[in-house]
Design an enzyme around this catalytic site. Structure first.
Site, mmCIF file in Angstrom:
data_model
loop_
_atom_site.group_PDB
_atom_site.id
_atom_site.type_symbol
_atom_site.label_atom_id
_atom_site.label_comp_id
_atom_site.label_asym_id
_atom_site.label_seq_id
_atom_site.Cartn_x
_atom_site.Cartn_y
_atom_site.Cartn_z
ATOM 1 N N CYS A 1 0.860 -1.185 0.000
ATOM 2 C CA CYS A 1 0.000 0.000 0.000
ATOM 3 C C CYS A 1 0.894 1.233 0.000
ATOM 4 O O CYS A 1 1.716 1.401 0.910
ATOM 5 C CB CYS A 1 -0.878 -0.025 1.247
ATOM 6 S SG CYS A 1 -1.957 1.402 1.414
ATOM 7 N N CYS B 182 -1.281 3.523 -6.581
ATOM 8 C CA CYS B 182 -2.078 2.903 -5.511
ATOM 9 C C CYS B 182 -2.289 1.453 -5.934
ATOM 10 O O CYS B 182 -2.571 1.183 -7.115
ATOM 11 C CB CYS B 182 -3.409 3.643 -5.381
ATOM 12 S SG CYS B 182 -4.664 2.771 -4.419
HETATM 13 N N1 DGL Z 1 -4.035 0.506 -1.835
HETATM 14 C C1 DGL Z 1 -3.603 1.680 -1.211
HETATM 15 C C2 DGL Z 1 -2.455 2.366 -1.853
HETATM 16 O O1 DGL Z 1 -1.646 1.728 -2.483
HETATM 17 C C3 DGL Z 1 -4.508 2.571 -0.426
HETATM 18 C C4 DGL Z 1 -5.862 2.819 -0.867
HETATM 19 C C5 DGL Z 1 -6.688 3.485 0.215
HETATM 20 O O2 DGL Z 1 -7.063 2.783 1.140
HETATM 21 O O3 DGL Z 1 -6.936 4.701 0.114
HETATM 22 O O4 DGL Z 1 -2.281 3.554 -1.725
#
Ligand code: DGL
Length: 272
Positions: A78, A188
């Protein structure tokens, strides 16, 4: 937990929700002999609009759970959580911790006209880490950023190609194209799951850049260096074959179906 991690232990992978499954796929492909434990913190998704303190508290809770499962390494799959929490996590846990950040450097390399776009969450784009990344690798290119508010929620619901999801993608990609971006960073881990819809909007000539494969390679390098790579279990009896375990705290009735859709295989998801 044993004081020193050992190679037969699992690797823990965490995200605010199902997005990190895009990274998990790269890890599983590169390291098929590893046991993997994936935690989707979906009840608290999205992280993108939370404060760094709130995100850090969530990451610590999930990491505590994974450490209690005796993982030998943690992957923060993430971008938003890495920016907010990786420092505090590294201070707290002694296992190797691999994080990720938007692929500004590869995008700058891939761009022919010197204009790159970055799709990411508000949290990532506002972070000090992202500012530092631009300082290091974005100096000789024009960087156009776009926060994709609402897109993570669509993907959490498993809506990858609904009219609403496609409309959001159009809304977020068209301004990047208008600025002339010829390379776009998927900043993301949820976004690789809508790459087809993104491709439909941006066309074939734009480079779309995802960091999942690079994270898997970095994980492999770190495990190798520390003597923590699992040995081949190909010939092991089926009850000892490497496993991928999924946990979620999602309250959605279709949580398991969404995980299966994104993972591409049957899963039995544990509840946190
Ligand atoms: N999947 C996440 C990222 O790579 C975060 C998404 C979220 O929860 O806002 O930033």
């Amino acid at each position: 937990m044993p004081s020193q991690p050992i190679s037969s232990q699992a690797i823990g992978v965490l995200d605010s929700g199902v997005g990190g499954i895009s990274v998990l796929k790269h890890i599983h492909a590169l390291l098929p002999h590893e046991n993997l434990m994936y935690v989707a913190d979906s009840k608290y998704a999205p992280y993108g609009n939370k404060t760094p303190e709130e995100i850090t508290a969530r990451c610590m809770t999930i990491a505590d759970f994974l450490i209690a499962q005796h993982v030998k390494a943690l992957v923060v799959a993430c971008n938003t959580a890495t920016a907010a929490a990786i420092g505090a996590m590294r201070e707290t846990y002694s296992v190797p911790i691999i994080g990720m950040e938007p692929a500004v450097k590869p995008a700058a390399k891939a761009s022919k006209n010197g204009v790159i776009g970055v799709l990411a969450t508000v949290g990532t784009l506002k972070s000090a880490q992202f500012a530092a990344l631009l300082e290091s690798y974005g100096r000789n290119v024009k960087v156009v950023t776009q926060a994709c508010v609402g897109l993570v929620e669509c993907i959490e619901r498993g809506e990858l190609d609904t009219p609403n999801t496609k409309a959001l993608i159009r809304q977020y990609c068209v301004p990047l194209l208008a600025e002339g971006a010829d390379a776009i960073v998927l900043g993301c881990t949820h976004y690789p799951f809508v790459v087809d819809a993104i491709r439909d909007v941006v066309g074939e000539k734009i480079s779309l850049i995802d960091t999942g494969a690079a994270v898997a390679k970095q994980l492999k390098r770190q495990l190798e260096e520390k003597g923590l790579l699992s040995i081949s279990k190909q010939k092991a009896p089926s009850n000892q074959k490497p496993k991928v375990h999924f946990w979620t705290n999602s309250e959605a009735e279709n949580a398991e179906q969404v995980t299966e859709k994104l993972w591409g295989k049957h899963v039995e998801e544990h509840r946190l």
